[in-house]
Design a protein around this motif. Structure first.
Motif, PDB file in Angstrom:
ATOM      1  N   GLY A  76       0.894  -1.173  -0.074  1.00 52.45           N
ATOM      2  CA  GLY A  76      -0.218   0.043  -0.180  1.00 52.45           C
ATOM      3  C   GLY A  76       0.920   1.219   0.145  1.00 52.45           C
ATOM      4  O   GLY A  76       1.875   1.147   0.579  1.00 52.45           O
ATOM      5  N   GLU A 105      -6.284   1.209   3.288  1.00 53.19           N
ATOM      6  CA  GLU A 105      -5.818   1.624   2.120  1.00 53.19           C
ATOM      7  C   GLU A 105      -6.266   1.485   0.634  1.00 53.19           C
ATOM      8  O   GLU A 105      -6.943   0.551   0.543  1.00 53.19           O
ATOM      9  N   TRP A 108      -2.341   1.016  -4.271  1.00 56.68           N
ATOM     10  CA  TRP A 108      -1.668  -0.124  -3.990  1.00 56.68           C
ATOM     11  C   TRP A 108      -0.493  -0.221  -5.232  1.00 56.68           C
ATOM     12  O   TRP A 108      -0.707   0.203  -6.460  1.00 56.68           O
ATOM     13  N   TRP A 110       2.519  -2.418  -6.997  1.00 54.23           N
ATOM     14  CA  TRP A 110       3.336  -3.823  -7.317  1.00 54.23           C
ATOM     15  C   TRP A 110       4.264  -3.845  -8.447  1.00 54.23           C
ATOM     16  O   TRP A 110       4.485  -2.871  -9.043  1.00 54.23           O
TER      17      TRP A 110
END
Length: 134
Positions: A76, A105, A108, A110
């Motif tokens: 997050g 949250e 996000w 990645w």
């Protein structure tokens, strides 16, 4: 008369060939390309009866033929600890199943990297996905 490598191919090509011989992984480095969730994808979560939200998020990326494993990292934007930090993935997909708290949250991040030829490569680009509760 024997010619040296420098004489037979010229100075620029000799230097490039020498660097390639010293750093073979530079030419074959594998950086995965992220596929899903797409950039700024929105995932809508539906709360269950106890006020939490269960979710499945599918991750996919274009892998590399020479990679033996992948490292998927997701966190997050305001978090200290990742929700995913998997270093032993052998395929270019991953299904996350987790529980989220509504109002928690929403943004996000990645990224993924590949392990090939005995070392970890560079991280992919970073993508953002968003989650919202109904």
């Amino acid at each position: 008369m024997l010619k040296s490598g420098f004489d037979s191919i010229g100075p620029a090509l000799f230097v490039a060939a020498s660097i390639g011989a010293l750093l073979p992984n530079m030419a074959t480095a594998c950086v995965p390309r992220l596929v899903m969730p797409a950039e700024l994808a929105i995932i809508t979560l539906v709360p269950d009866g106890d006020g939490r939200v269960s979710s499945e998020i599918n991750f996919a990326w274009r892998g590399c033929a020479e990679a033996t494993r992948y490292h998927l990292y997701a966190i997050g934007m305001n978090a200290f600890n990742p929700i995913i930090n998997e270093r032993e993935l052998t395929s270019a997909t991953y299904r996350y199943r987790g529980t989220f708290h509504p109002g928690g949250e929403t943004n996000w991040l990645w990224k993924v990297r590949a392990y090939a030829d005995g070392e970890w490569g560079e991280w992919s680009s970073i993508r953002v996905w968003q989650q919202f509760s109904e």
